[in-house]
Scaffold this active site. Structure first.
Site, PDB file in Angstrom:
ATOM      1  N   LYS A   8       0.845  -1.209   0.000  1.00 52.80           N
ATOM      2  CA  LYS A   8       0.000   0.000   0.000  1.00 52.80           C
ATOM      3  C   LYS A   8       0.875   1.251   0.000  1.00 52.80           C
ATOM      4  CE  LYS A   8      -0.317  -0.400   5.047  1.00 52.80           C
ATOM      5  NZ  LYS A   8      -1.133  -0.954   6.150  1.00 52.80           N
ATOM      6  N   ARG A  48     -10.769  -0.621  14.752  1.00 56.96           N
ATOM      7  CA  ARG A  48     -10.779   0.188  13.537  1.00 56.96           C
ATOM      8  C   ARG A  48     -11.820  -0.460  12.633  1.00 56.96           C
ATOM      9  NH1 ARG A  48      -4.563   1.010  11.581  1.00 56.96           N
ATOM     10  NH2 ARG A  48      -5.153  -0.940  10.586  1.00 56.96           N
ATOM     11  N   TYR A 101      14.253  30.575   9.491  1.00 60.31           N
ATOM     12  CA  TYR A 101      13.002  31.283   9.783  1.00 60.31           C
ATOM     13  C   TYR A 101      12.779  31.452  11.275  1.00 60.31           C
ATOM     14  CZ  TYR A 101      11.314  30.847   4.960  1.00 60.31           C
ATOM     15  OH  TYR A 101      11.143  30.959   3.610  1.00 60.31           O
ATOM     16  N   MET A 110      10.803  24.575   3.595  1.00 58.59           N
ATOM     17  CA  MET A 110      10.174  23.721   2.585  1.00 58.59           C
ATOM     18  C   MET A 110      11.199  22.962   1.749  1.00 58.59           C
ATOM     19  SD  MET A 110       7.444  24.635  -0.425  1.00 58.59           S
ATOM     20  CE  MET A 110       6.313  25.478   0.660  1.00 58.59           C
TER      21      MET A 110
HETATM   22  C1  LIG Z   1      -0.388  -1.864   6.862  1.00 54.91           C
HETATM   23  C2  LIG Z   1      -0.951  -3.170   7.271  1.00 54.91           C
HETATM   24  C3  LIG Z   1      -0.140  -4.316   7.332  1.00 54.91           C
HETATM   25  C4  LIG Z   1       1.370  -4.252   7.197  1.00 54.91           C
HETATM   26  O1  LIG Z   1       1.904  -3.757   8.401  1.00 54.91           O
HETATM   27  P1  LIG Z   1       3.483  -3.683   8.657  1.00 54.91           P
HETATM   28  O2  LIG Z   1       3.589  -3.269  10.087  1.00 54.91           O
HETATM   29  O3  LIG Z   1       4.012  -2.654   7.731  1.00 54.91           O
HETATM   30  O4  LIG Z   1       4.052  -5.006   8.386  1.00 54.91           O
HETATM   31  C5  LIG Z   1      -0.753  -5.533   7.547  1.00 54.91           C
HETATM   32  N1  LIG Z   1      -2.082  -5.618   7.758  1.00 54.91           N
HETATM   33  C6  LIG Z   1      -2.893  -4.535   7.758  1.00 54.91           C
HETATM   34  C7  LIG Z   1      -4.347  -4.698   8.003  1.00 54.91           C
HETATM   35  C8  LIG Z   1      -2.343  -3.274   7.522  1.00 54.91           C
HETATM   36  O5  LIG Z   1      -3.140  -2.193   7.544  1.00 54.91           O
END
Ligand SMILES: *Cc1c(COP(=O)(O)O)cnc(C)c1O
Length: 378
Positions: A49, A145, A267, A320
């Site tokens: 992802k 979640r 800044y 930036m």
């Molecule tokens: C992102 C995610 C993973 C992978 O998690 P890592 O800690 O990066 O290995 C696995 N399962 C779900 C549901 C996730 O959201």
């Protein structure tokens, strides 16, 4: 081409590049292979992802496919479409679930269904089409979640036709505290997951991501879903994962100047020279993923860069496009030298900690301006 300076890898970086990210695809493959061996006979999937955690799904997915990875997890439907193009024969699960059944079906992606509404929608789509399409069920086990709780599972069991219309490819849940092997939630979630899945029709099961798979066999079930560890991350606090770093990031030193005592830098003038310092201005800022929180200002220590293998504190505000670092005792700091932002002297975990964050966020926020080099190693 400007010769890479000092400990920067000898790479063909265009003279115009202000920053470079180097991704070692061979090491990504080796990490996945090593995790696979650790969990066998369970299957090792790959979570890709967020553009493979910012490293470039277009490169990472084909590399992992070539290594033998058959199952990928993405977050969004758009990511699933990209993954399908890159891995035509793979199984692809969409963690964000079901927004558009026809779209997911058209790319042969599998939704991770996490409430009754989603299950009903996928089931109805299957019935309408006369296809028994695969999906995963996400069960609630303590993260609160996305996930089906006991009441939702009871409703599903009471309406077997709904589940019967689809193919249950996987039941899964996700651990909240797996980075801490002593946390009581690990076992509590595993037991809750086992109890819930026992009530459902038999299907392959998955609970562990990168840290969960380090908790041992009891957590592997049929399939593990690491992401971060494949990318060299070491978030598990109970030991070292059998993986090595896969990426480095560098930015050019644009200028080195002497800043006399009392002169401010950056800044809001939050840092002033305590006397006779040499300050390097480096071509990366918060737009490139250097956290503004890593500013060394107002008495608060900030993050670091490394030049010639020596750590140099960030002083003044991160802006930036630029950061400023104190290079007073670092002779290697010269105009056009490369400053390491992430690499052999600054791990993802260290950079995350300096920014009040975690290595995951460091990776996924790497900006688009870096010149990227992919090392295939063959
Ligand atoms: C992102 C995610 C993973 C992978 O998690 P890592 O800690 O990066 O290995 C696995 N399962 C779900 C549901 C996730 O959201």
């Amino acid at each position: 081409m400007i010769e890479p300076a000092y400990d920067t890898p000898e790479l063909d970086v265009p003279a115009r590049a202000t920053g470079v990210v180097v991704v070692d695809l061979q090491q990504i493959r080796a990490n996945w292979r090593s995790l696979s061996e650790r969990v066998a006979p369970a299957e090792c999937a790959a979570v890709v992802k967020a553009d493979a955690y910012g490293l470039g799904a277009a490169h990472v997915i084909p590399a992992l496919s070539a290594e033998g990875c058959r199952t990928f997890f993405v977050a969004t439907s758009e990511e699933a479409a990209d993954a399908r193009r890159l891995a035509p024969g793979a199984i692809i699960y969409v963690l964000d679930g079901l927004l558009d059944a026809a779209w997911l079906a058209s790319i042969d992606a599998r939704p991770v269904l996490a409430d009754i509404g989603e299950v009903l929608a996928w089931s109805r789509y299957c019935l309408n089409k006369g296809w028994r399409l695969p999906a995963a069920l996400q069960l609630e086990s303590g993260l609160n979640r996305r996930g089906m709780d006991e009441a939702a599972i009871a409703r599903l069991i009471a309406t077997p036709d709904v589940l019967g219309a689809l193919e249950l490819g996987l039941v899964m849940s996700h651990l909240a505290c797996a980075d801490d092997p002593d946390h009581p939630m690990n076992r509590a979630q595993r037991e809750r997951f086992e109890a819930s899945r026992a009530r459902l029709p038999a299907a392959a099961a998955s609970l562990a991501a990168s840290d969960g798979l380090m908790l041992g066999r009891d957590y592997h079930f049929d399939l593990v879903r690491p992401g971060y560890a494949i990318y060299g991350g070491q978030a598990f606090r109970g030991g070292r994962a059998p993986v090595e770093p896969v990426m480095q990031a560098y930015a050019r030193v644009l200028q080195v100047r002497d800043v006399p005592q009392g002169e401010p830098v950056g800044y809001a003038a939050t840092w002033s020279s305590p006397g006779g310092r040499r300050i390097a201005t480096i071509a990366a800022g918060y737009a490139d993923g250097v956290f503004r929180h890593a500013s060394g200002s107002g008495g608060k220590p900030g993050g670091m860069v490394a030049i010639g293998g020596r750590l140099c504190p960030i002083v003044g505000r991160v802006s930036m496009d630029l950061v400023t670092a104190d290079v007073t005792d670092v002779p290697a700091a010269a105009d056009m030298a490369w400053a390491e932002l992430i690499g052999p002297h600054l791990t993802l975990e260290e950079v995350g900690a300096h920014a009040g964050s975690i290595g995951y966020e460091v990776l996924t926020r790497l900006g688009r301006r870096f010149h990227r080099i992919y090392m295939a190693g063959d």
